[in-house]
Motif scaffolding. Structure first.
Motif, PDB file in Angstrom:
ATOM      1  N   UNK A   1       0.861  -1.184   0.000  1.00 55.89           N
ATOM      2  CA  UNK A   1       0.000   0.000   0.000  1.00 55.89           C
ATOM      3  C   UNK A   1       0.897   1.233   0.000  1.00 55.89           C
ATOM      4  N   UNK A   2       0.567   2.205  -0.855  1.00 56.90           N
ATOM      5  CA  UNK A   2       1.453   3.353  -1.011  1.00 56.90           C
ATOM      6  C   UNK A   2       0.667   4.566  -1.501  1.00 56.90           C
ATOM      7  N   UNK A   3       1.306   5.728  -1.388  1.00 55.75           N
ATOM      8  CA  UNK A   3       0.776   6.950  -1.998  1.00 55.75           C
ATOM      9  C   UNK A   3       1.740   7.394  -3.085  1.00 55.75           C
ATOM     10  N   UNK A   4       1.174   7.959  -4.140  1.00 55.83           N
ATOM     11  CA  UNK A   4       1.978   8.429  -5.272  1.00 55.83           C
ATOM     12  C   UNK A   4       1.671   9.904  -5.516  1.00 55.83           C
ATOM     13  N   UNK A   5       2.737  10.706  -5.633  1.00 53.38           N
ATOM     14  CA  UNK A   5       2.582  12.135  -5.906  1.00 53.38           C
ATOM     15  C   UNK A   5       3.051  12.424  -7.319  1.00 53.38           C
ATOM     16  N   UNK A   6       2.133  12.864  -8.163  1.00 52.61           N
ATOM     17  CA  UNK A   6       2.453  13.173  -9.557  1.00 52.61           C
ATOM     18  C   UNK A   6       3.330  14.423  -9.602  1.00 52.61           C
ATOM     19  N   UNK A   7       4.511  14.361 -10.250  1.00 53.98           N
ATOM     20  CA  UNK A   7       5.410  15.524 -10.250  1.00 53.98           C
ATOM     21  C   UNK A   7       4.863  16.708 -11.040  1.00 53.98           C
ATOM     22  N   UNK A   8       3.927  16.461 -11.961  1.00 55.99           N
ATOM     23  CA  UNK A   8       3.386  17.556 -12.767  1.00 55.99           C
ATOM     24  C   UNK A   8       2.235  18.262 -12.056  1.00 55.99           C
ATOM     25  N   UNK A   9       1.309  17.477 -11.530  1.00 56.87           N
ATOM     26  CA  UNK A   9       0.120  18.069 -10.912  1.00 56.87           C
ATOM     27  C   UNK A   9       0.251  18.221  -9.407  1.00 56.87           C
ATOM     28  N   UNK A  10       1.252  17.522  -8.821  1.00 58.19           N
ATOM     29  CA  UNK A  10       1.449  17.503  -7.371  1.00 58.19           C
ATOM     30  C   UNK A  10       0.258  16.890  -6.629  1.00 58.19           C
ATOM     31  N   UNK A  11      -0.562  16.159  -7.376  1.00 62.28           N
ATOM     32  CA  UNK A  11      -1.680  15.466  -6.744  1.00 62.28           C
ATOM     33  C   UNK A  11      -1.191  14.151  -6.140  1.00 62.28           C
ATOM     34  N   UNK A  12      -1.707  13.829  -4.967  1.00 55.48           N
ATOM     35  CA  UNK A  12      -1.323  12.602  -4.269  1.00 55.48           C
ATOM     36  C   UNK A  12      -2.513  11.646  -4.230  1.00 55.48           C
ATOM     37  N   UNK A  13      -2.261  10.394  -4.596  1.00 54.01           N
ATOM     38  CA  UNK A  13      -3.315   9.377  -4.601  1.00 54.01           C
ATOM     39  C   UNK A  13      -2.823   8.126  -3.883  1.00 54.01           C
ATOM     40  N   UNK A  14      -3.764   7.357  -3.344  1.00 54.16           N
ATOM     41  CA  UNK A  14      -3.440   6.136  -2.598  1.00 54.16           C
ATOM     42  C   UNK A  14      -3.722   4.916  -3.467  1.00 54.16           C
ATOM     43  N   UNK A  15      -2.802   3.946  -3.443  1.00 55.96           N
ATOM     44  CA  UNK A  15      -2.924   2.762  -4.301  1.00 55.96           C
ATOM     45  C   UNK A  15      -2.516   1.503  -3.528  1.00 55.96           C
ATOM     46  N   UNK A  16      -2.902   0.365  -4.089  1.00 54.73           N
ATOM     47  CA  UNK A  16      -2.444  -0.939  -3.608  1.00 54.73           C
ATOM     48  C   UNK A  16      -1.840  -1.697  -4.782  1.00 54.73           C
ATOM     49  N   UNK A  17      -0.614  -2.169  -4.621  1.00 54.39           N
ATOM     50  CA  UNK A  17       0.048  -2.972  -5.653  1.00 54.39           C
ATOM     51  C   UNK A  17       0.125  -4.415  -5.164  1.00 54.39           C
TER      52      UNK A  17
END
Length: 377
Positions: A155-171
């Motif tokens: 389980x992790x969060x990813x921050x898009x370098x362009x939009x700076x939006x952070x989302x939570x995901x499960x891999x």
């Protein structure tokens, strides 16, 4: 704490049968998670003490967790590692601490050796239904025999370098990337023929100078050792401390014929001891396991008590070679039988001819397609 330590041993003390790779496509998802085999595929027996996370210097490389990601900051909340039985029952889990992967780093990997020292273990649990398995681990110090699957999720969060939006995901590792595991713990070596247990009080005569030595086992490689028995009271220790008159090469078959070259010839009237040594790849290196030693005496056919008795014993030995341990039941049923009538290919032959046929079979000059023993009643 000791309970959790046992669980960590259990998760990592396993034999990897195979690892499948899969496409690293990170265009549709921020992160792809996979498990990689790190060289344990040949292990057949695993000692749990070899996989203590905290004893880093003694730990073997077992597997690697690999993360491939798009450019962007990833904050991992945890990685979950599960050991699952073949029936999909989860036996044990390990939960790591969280950590961060920098934005410009697209690949990150860690081996089982480095989990404790690099990111740490937050928690570990043994499923209550697996308590009997835990008892077996404590009793034997080995991972029990069985089929398992090692899988992981994150389980992790990813921050898009362009939009700076952070989302939570499960891999989750793909099904084809989970590691299939088999533990066999080879321990079986049963001698079949020729001979009887060393110093059992019984004798076993053979009449061939190139006997076929046969056994059952569940190991990978074997070596046959033959010794000359120096005295009537030779012990197992005496035998093992003496020089064998012949050692076979390592073989994977369950029988071998004593050679007529590159070996000391067997002598009539002498008693010999033989055993089988199996070699097992384990997490602590290669282990050698010896069978019980058996003994037999080589008798000159011309000095035998009678050709019929000799042929009967050779026939019993032939049955053991053909049927293995199942021959003992048949031989007991044939107690007291005679060889007054022997037919081969529809023709009656003598006991001398039967003996010659058996010798030709052993020398691979003849093949047996059918064998029938009828009562004289």
């Amino acid at each position: 704490m000791n309970h959790f330590k046992i669980v960590k041993f259990f998760i990592l003390g396993i034999v990897f049968l195979s690892t499948h790779s899969f496409s690293q496509d990170t265009t549709s998802v921020p992160v792809v998670l996979q498990l990689n085999d790190r060289g344990i595929a040949d292990y057949r027996s695993i000692f749990v003490a070899d996989f203590d996370f905290l004893n880093v210097g003694a730990v073997e490389d077992l597997f690697e967790i690999e993360i491939n990601k798009r450019v962007g900051e990833v904050n991992v909340m945890f990685i979950n590692i599960e050991l699952v039985q073949n029936n999909n029952q989860t036996l044990a889990t390990i939960l790591t601490n969280g950590f961060q992967i920098p934005s410009n780093q697209t690949r990150w990997a860690i081996s089982n050796r480095d989990i404790e020292t690099t990111i740490g273990v937050n928690d570990s649990n043994l499923d209550p239904n697996a308590s009997d398995l835990q008892d077996e681990i404590v009793a034997t110090s080995q991972i029990p025999v069985g089929l398992y699957t090692l899988k992981s999720s994150m389980q992790y969060t990813y921050t898009d370098p362009k939009t700076q939006e952070t989302s939570t995901h499960t891999a989750v590792t793909a099904v084809t990337a989970n590691i299939q595991i088999i533990v066999t713990n080879p321990t079986l070596i049963n001698l079949i023929t020729p001979g009887v247990l060393l110093n059992s009080g019984f004798t076993y005569d053979i009449y061939s100078e190139q006997p076929i030595l046969q056994w059952n086992g569940n190991s990978g490689e074997y070596q046959v050792l033959v010794f000359k028995k120096q005295s009537e009271f030779s012990t197992v220790e005496d035998i093992l401390n003496s020089q064998p008159i012949w050692e076979s090469e390592r073989i994977s078959t369950l029988s071998v014929q004593y050679p007529d070259f590159n070996a000391l010839p067997l002598e009539f009237g002498k008693t010999y001891v033989w055993l089988v040594r199996s070699f097992i790849n384990t997490s602590s290196g290669e282990n050698a396991l010896n069978s019980e030693p058996w003994e037999f005496t080589l008798v000159d056919p011309s000095q035998a008590l009678g050709m019929q008795n000799m042929a009967k014993q050779e026939l019993e030995q032939l049955l053991k070679q053909l049927l293995g341990n199942n021959a003992d039941t048949i031989i007991r049923q044939l107690d007291g039988y005679g060889l007054s009538t022997i037919r081969v290919n529809g023709s009656t032959i003598s006991t001398q001819e039967l003996y010659q046929y058996i010798e030709k079979y052993r020398n691979q000059e003849k093949e047996i397609y059918d064998l029938t023993i009828r009562s004289s009643n």
